[in-house]
Design a protein around this motif. Structure first.
Motif, PDB file in Angstrom:
ATOM      1  N   LEU A 159       0.834  -1.203   0.000  1.00 18.14           N
ATOM      2  CA  LEU A 159       0.000   0.000   0.000  1.00 18.14           C
ATOM      3  C   LEU A 159       0.867   1.250   0.000  1.00 18.14           C
ATOM      4  N   ASP A 160       0.287   2.347  -0.452  1.00 15.39           N
ATOM      5  CA  ASP A 160       1.009   3.613  -0.575  1.00 15.39           C
ATOM      6  C   ASP A 160       0.960   4.372   0.751  1.00 15.39           C
ATOM      7  N   ALA A 161       2.061   4.300   1.513  1.00 23.56           N
ATOM      8  CA  ALA A 161       2.108   4.956   2.821  1.00 23.56           C
ATOM      9  C   ALA A 161       2.175   6.469   2.703  1.00 23.56           C
ATOM     10  N   SER A 162       2.519   6.992   1.541  1.00 25.65           N
ATOM     11  CA  SER A 162       2.647   8.443   1.402  1.00 25.65           C
ATOM     12  C   SER A 162       1.314   9.164   1.482  1.00 25.65           C
ATOM     13  N   THR A 163       0.206   8.412   1.349  1.00 24.71           N
ATOM     14  CA  THR A 163      -1.109   9.059   1.465  1.00 24.71           C
ATOM     15  C   THR A 163      -1.400   9.488   2.902  1.00 24.71           C
ATOM     16  N   ILE A 164      -0.641   8.931   3.860  1.00 25.69           N
ATOM     17  CA  ILE A 164      -0.854   9.279   5.264  1.00 25.69           C
ATOM     18  C   ILE A 164       0.027  10.493   5.571  1.00 25.69           C
ATOM     19  N   SER A 165      -0.348  11.632   4.986  1.00 26.91           N
ATOM     20  CA  SER A 165       0.516  12.818   5.024  1.00 26.91           C
ATOM     21  C   SER A 165      -0.294  14.098   4.888  1.00 26.91           C
ATOM     22  N   ASP A 166       0.323  15.200   5.324  1.00 29.03           N
ATOM     23  CA  ASP A 166      -0.278  16.518   5.169  1.00 29.03           C
ATOM     24  C   ASP A 166      -0.616  16.792   3.705  1.00 29.03           C
ATOM     25  N   GLU A 167       0.342  16.471   2.850  1.00 30.51           N
ATOM     26  CA  GLU A 167       0.198  16.836   1.440  1.00 30.51           C
ATOM     27  C   GLU A 167      -0.989  16.133   0.795  1.00 30.51           C
ATOM     28  N   ASN A 168      -1.183  14.845   1.116  1.00 31.79           N
ATOM     29  CA  ASN A 168      -2.311  14.120   0.544  1.00 31.79           C
ATOM     30  C   ASN A 168      -3.633  14.566   1.150  1.00 31.79           C
ATOM     31  N   ALA A 169      -3.603  14.969   2.420  1.00 32.18           N
ATOM     32  CA  ALA A 169      -4.842  15.388   3.089  1.00 32.18           C
ATOM     33  C   ALA A 169      -5.399  16.676   2.507  1.00 32.18           C
ATOM     34  N   GLU A 170      -4.526  17.501   1.943  1.00 32.67           N
ATOM     35  CA  GLU A 170      -4.979  18.801   1.436  1.00 32.67           C
ATOM     36  C   GLU A 170      -5.770  18.620   0.146  1.00 32.67           C
ATOM     37  N   MET A 171      -6.932  19.282   0.085  1.00 33.69           N
ATOM     38  CA  MET A 171      -7.751  19.258  -1.119  1.00 33.69           C
ATOM     39  C   MET A 171      -8.118  20.687  -1.491  1.00 33.69           C
ATOM     40  N   VAL A 172      -7.707  21.113  -2.689  1.00 33.03           N
ATOM     41  CA  VAL A 172      -7.973  22.461  -3.170  1.00 33.03           C
ATOM     42  C   VAL A 172      -8.751  22.353  -4.476  1.00 33.03           C
ATOM     43  N   VAL A 173      -9.902  22.995  -4.539  1.00 29.06           N
ATOM     44  CA  VAL A 173     -10.732  23.001  -5.738  1.00 29.06           C
ATOM     45  C   VAL A 173     -10.979  24.446  -6.148  1.00 29.06           C
TER      46      VAL A 173
END
Length: 530
Positions: free
Chosen positions: A478-492
């Protein structure tokens, strides 16, 4: 003493506030929605640090039920004056969109390890409050002011107001003493006094890649403040070769021998994703003052290896790898939003085991039965064993790799109508639910199930075992990098719909979505850095 290796507080330890009291050094860091509130570390040499506790341990001091992800405790400020420790903190109730509901409080203690007082409410005008003790005995609060109005600079400057210790409230006029520099997003104010000048240290550029430490000074507390001509004094912006990125949000300390150090926030991104699953960490670096009275960070850039002060090295006992749940719950464990109480997390009901009572789902911001600790290295192995007898698919218990309610991986034991007791994996990425394996694995008839996770940079692999010796992998890498500030941010379309400021946690949890409060018993939890 040998060099200091950064970061000194690896893993999720942002917004450091550092002080010295005689021969002891303390750092307080943000904890956001994790309970208890504020981590405090102790050191004798600025190199070796030990977690000594949390000041906000009671619901009366910090009530975060329903707080959003990455709400809660932002940027605590630790200070000391006349035998009393002071801690200022923000409890953020909302932070998306135009508005931020940010309530600022003060607690005090005669001993750094507590007990700490009930909170004194200060204000709600913005976040990052800091208390300055002037040499005439007066005390002053500074905090950034949030401006929600369209067309205005939302980071509206630094407010100054006096705090009355006798009245236990802010008094007198409120003055905006500093509007910031062209770097923008002015926050994290700290005041210092040296050689007749008041120095105002701020963070600017935002707490991502453009983060920076800036300085200004004035002969008068309320300004006007002259900006350092060499600002920013520390940043990693446009320096992609540096291992320590996001350098900013600084705090100063002077040693017993007149040496100056800055503690600051940093992040170590995984490559090539540039995601920081360890979160925002704390580093430290020596400083010096120029002849014309400006502060300079030695080395210029955020560095992994820095000169240690002229202090005897004083190491601490290493943190135990394994918790057998035979005494108190480890101070390295945290819960979400609410304190640990006997009704849902007990070491007494079955001695030698931690019993967790199933409550709400991993998406809940109210009552989760989850205990977890920070991931503090890129290569980690965690292991536990659970005894659990689920009777419905709505009852689950297991091992979780958690960022927030919208981003996690979960290896769990549950019940299936055809398989009986079984193991499955669920994931949530940016709020999208998935099950990374097609079919759950039956473990019907097993009394206990051992669970393990191995992390190697951006890779996560789960395992399970009947005896704790013979292990079987389950699911894909699994992709552990998703557990991060950067992945949590959503800008639309330029609007921030979601954002994260914490870091990865590894832990155990139980859910009972049927409401029957089915419990699970965990015999141990092991966290090992490889």
């Amino acid at each position: 003493m040998t060099n200091i290796i950064n970061p000194i507080l690896p893993g999720f330890h942002p917004d450091p506030s550092i002080i010295r009291v005689k021969d002891d050094y303390y750092i307080a860091t943000s904890t956001f929605e994790w309970f208890p509130g504020v981590q405090i570390y102790h050191s004798k040499d600025l190199k070796n640090w030990e977690l000594i506790g949390h000041p906000l341990t009671k619901k009366a001091q910090l009530s975060m039920q329903g707080n959003p992800d990455s709400g809660g405790v932002w940027a605590p400020c630790l200070s000391y004056d006349q035998g009393i420790f002071y801690l200022i903190y923000t409890d953020v109730k909302s932070h998306f969109g135009a508005f931020k509901d940010t309530h600022n409080y003060l607690v005090t203690a005669n001993n750094i390890e507590g007990p700490w007082s009930d909170p004194v409410y200060l204000n709600s005008s913005g976040f990052d409050p800091s208390l300055y003790h002037d040499d005439d005995g007066r005390k002053w609060l500074v905090n950034m002011v949030w401006d929600h109005r369209k067309g205005k600079n939302s980071f509206g400057g630094i407010l100054l107001q006096e705090y009355s210790e006798t009245e236990k409230k802010l008094v007198g006029p409120i003055k905006n003493i500093f509007k910031g520099t062209s770097w923008g997003l002015t926050e994290a104010p700290h005041l210092y006094k040296k050689d007749g000048y008041y120095y105002l240290m701020t963070a600017e550029g935002g707490t991502r890649w453009k983060h920076a430490v800036t300085m200004a000074r004035s002969a008068h507390l309320d300004g006007p403040y002259e900006v350092d001509p060499k600002n920013p004094i520390l940043t990693s912006f446009n320096k992609e070769e540096l291992p320590l990125q996001k350098a900013g949000h600084g705090s100063l300390v002077e040693t017993q021998h007149g040496e100056w150090y800055i503690a600051y926030l940093c992040g170590r991104p995984l490559k090539p994703s540039w995601r920081c699953n360890l979160g925002r960490e704390t580093a430290i670096q020596p400083c010096e003052w120029t002849e014309d009275g400006w502060l300079r960070v030695m080395g210029g850039d955020a560095e992994l290896r820095v000169k240690a002060p002229s202090l005897p090295e004083t190491p601490f006992e290493p943190v135990k790898v394994r918790d057998d749940f035979n005494g108190e719950i480890s101070k390295h464990f945290n819960s979400l939003r609410l304190p640990v109480t006997e009704d849902w997390a007990s070491l007494k009901q079955r001695p030698g085991f931690l019993r967790l009572v199933g409550r709400e789902s991993l998406n809940s911001m109210h009552q989760q039965s989850l205990l977890a600790r920070r991931q503090q290295a890129f290569q980690v192995q965690v292991e536990t064993v659970v005894e659990f007898e689920p009777e419905t698919f709505q009852q689950m218990a297991g091992l979780v790799y958690y960022y927030n309610t919208k981003n996690y991986y979960y290896l769990y034991v549950s019940h299936d109508e055809l398989l009986g007791k079984c193991i499955g994996i669920m994931s949530n990425t940016k709020g999208i639910y998935d099950e990374p394996i097609e079919n759950r694995v039956s473990i019907d008839g097993w009394e206990r199930c051992y669970l393990k996770a191995e992390l190697n940079d951006a890779s996560l692999q789960f395992y399970f075992s009947r005896d704790g010796s013979n292990w079987s992998g389950i699911g894909p890498v699994l992709d552990a990098s998703t557990i991060s500030d950067e992945n949590a941010e959503m800008v639309v379309e330029g609007y921030i719909l979601d954002q994260g400021f914490t870091g990865a946690f590894l832990g155990i949890c139980v859910q009972d979505l049927s409401g029957q409060k089915k419990h699970a018993d965990f015999d141990y939890f092991e966290y090992k850095e490889l």
